[in-house]
Design an enzyme around this catalytic site. Structure first.
Site, PDB file in Angstrom:
ATOM      1  N   ILE A  71     -12.917  59.131 -18.880  1.00  0.00           N
ATOM      2  CA  ILE A  71     -14.038  60.032 -19.090  1.00  0.00           C
ATOM      3  C   ILE A  71     -14.476  60.538 -17.723  1.00  0.00           C
ATOM      4  O   ILE A  71     -14.874  59.760 -16.859  1.00  0.00           O
ATOM      5  CB  ILE A  71     -15.204  59.331 -19.801  1.00  0.00           C
ATOM      6  CG1 ILE A  71     -14.717  58.665 -21.099  1.00  0.00           C
ATOM      7  CG2 ILE A  71     -16.313  60.335 -20.087  1.00  0.00           C
ATOM      8  CD1 ILE A  71     -14.064  59.595 -22.082  1.00  0.00           C
ATOM      9  N   LYS A  72     -14.379  61.838 -17.555  1.00  0.00           N
ATOM     10  CA  LYS A  72     -14.678  62.444 -16.261  1.00  0.00           C
ATOM     11  C   LYS A  72     -16.182  62.709 -16.152  1.00  0.00           C
ATOM     12  O   LYS A  72     -16.782  63.342 -17.022  1.00  0.00           O
ATOM     13  CB  LYS A  72     -13.891  63.738 -16.109  1.00  0.00           C
ATOM     14  CG  LYS A  72     -13.875  64.315 -14.702  1.00  0.00           C
ATOM     15  CD  LYS A  72     -13.121  65.637 -14.655  1.00  0.00           C
ATOM     16  CE  LYS A  72     -11.669  65.486 -15.010  1.00  0.00           C
ATOM     17  NZ  LYS A  72     -10.917  66.759 -14.828  1.00  0.00           N
ATOM     18  N   ILE A  73     -16.788  62.225 -15.060  1.00  0.00           N
ATOM     19  CA  ILE A  73     -18.229  62.371 -14.838  1.00  0.00           C
ATOM     20  C   ILE A  73     -18.445  63.000 -13.466  1.00  0.00           C
ATOM     21  O   ILE A  73     -17.863  62.544 -12.483  1.00  0.00           O
ATOM     22  CB  ILE A  73     -18.938  61.005 -14.913  1.00  0.00           C
ATOM     23  CG1 ILE A  73     -18.830  60.436 -16.324  1.00  0.00           C
ATOM     24  CG2 ILE A  73     -20.409  61.128 -14.503  1.00  0.00           C
ATOM     25  CD1 ILE A  73     -19.439  59.060 -16.480  1.00  0.00           C
TER      26      ILE A  73
END
Length: 279
Positions: free
Chosen positions: A146-148
């Protein structure tokens, strides 16, 4: 053969990149039909995929492969944003599946698909945390990152997300102070989760004083690190450089010739760096 290039007749340059240098190249794109798109890239040596809302927007608008699903979803009462995420989840799942063998063969070090939470949540800590948990649960594959984004608010969510055992790709790191804050959040999250390494850091651009960073010549005015991904002891290189925002951090020369890092707004409309001035 990959891009017309082979290596010693035994594989592509991407195979050499991993086999000889422990670099894991990622494909920075995703579009349908994924069953046709990914297998040739995987065979050529790609070991993961990264994507983002801009890539999906382009895929949706430039082809008709999403039309039927979106039409059915909107017809069933879904709003446009919900319909969009249904399409995203399907594509990420479809991409995770062919990469699972790489993930399993390497004990979870490679073979990931990375996708970003909705950019409008960049300044919302709780919203980013909940979106990351929702996206992870909906996809349901272990080999998903999950890219944050590394905004001040979203960095605060990195610790929380990692503490739940969710793998994270931290992106939009533009200066050393951001990088240090991300490392702290990463380590705090690992400690809270009591699990193994779950995070990857992606540095899209780092321009700063060379004396301060590498103790090299002052004639080198920019240090640019493109897609330098760190996962445990394994360094991962990304193929396909993401588009940079119109305004990025760049050194400015003072009257005495010293370099100082300027604050800059990036494409999500927020100030990325508050402490990056260099004396």
């Amino acid at each position: 053969m990959f891009g017309g290039k082979i290596s010693n007749g035994n594989g592509t340059i991407l195979h050499d990149l991993y086999g000889k240098h422990s670099q894991s190249p990622y494909y920075d794109n995703l579009s349908r039909p994924i069953s046709d798109l990914l297998p040739p890239f995987i065979a050529a040596g790609i070991r993961g995929v990264t994507s983002n809302p801009t890539i999906f927007e382009r895929a949706i608008t430039l082809s008709n492969t999403y039309n039927e699903q979106l039409r059915n979803l909107v017809g069933s009462g879904k709003d446009l944003e919900s319909a969009y995420w249904e399409g995203v989840v399907k594509d990420i799942k479809d991409a995770c599946k062919p990469l699972e063998p790489i993930y399993n063969e390497n004990n979870g070090l490679h073979g990931y698909v990375s996708f970003e939470v909705f950019p409008k949540l960049a300044n919302n800590t709780k919203g980013t945390t909940e979106a990351a948990k929702w996206l992870h649960n909906r996809i349901g594959f272990p080999n998903v990152y999950i890219k944050i984004p590394a905004t001040k608010e979203s960095i605060s969510s990195v610790k929380e997300v990692i503490s739940h055992g969710i793998s994270v790709n931290v992106t939009l790191i533009f200066c050393l102070s951001q990088y240090e804050a991300v490392i702290d959040a990463y380590l705090d999250g690992l400690e809270a989760s009591e699990m193994a390494d779950l995070s990857r850091f992606q540095v899209l651009l780092l321009s700063t004083s060379v004396e301060w960073t590498l103790q090299l010549t002052r004639n080198l005015s920019n240090l640019v690190l493109l897609s330098f991904l760190i996962l445990g002891k394994s360094c991962t290189s990304s193929f396909g450089v993401p588009a940079l925002p119109e305004k990025v951090l760049r050194p400015a020369m003072g009257e005495a010739g010293e370099e100082r890092c300027q604050e800059a707004e990036v494409d999500v409309g927020i100030n990325q760096c508050e402490k990056c001035s260099i004396p």
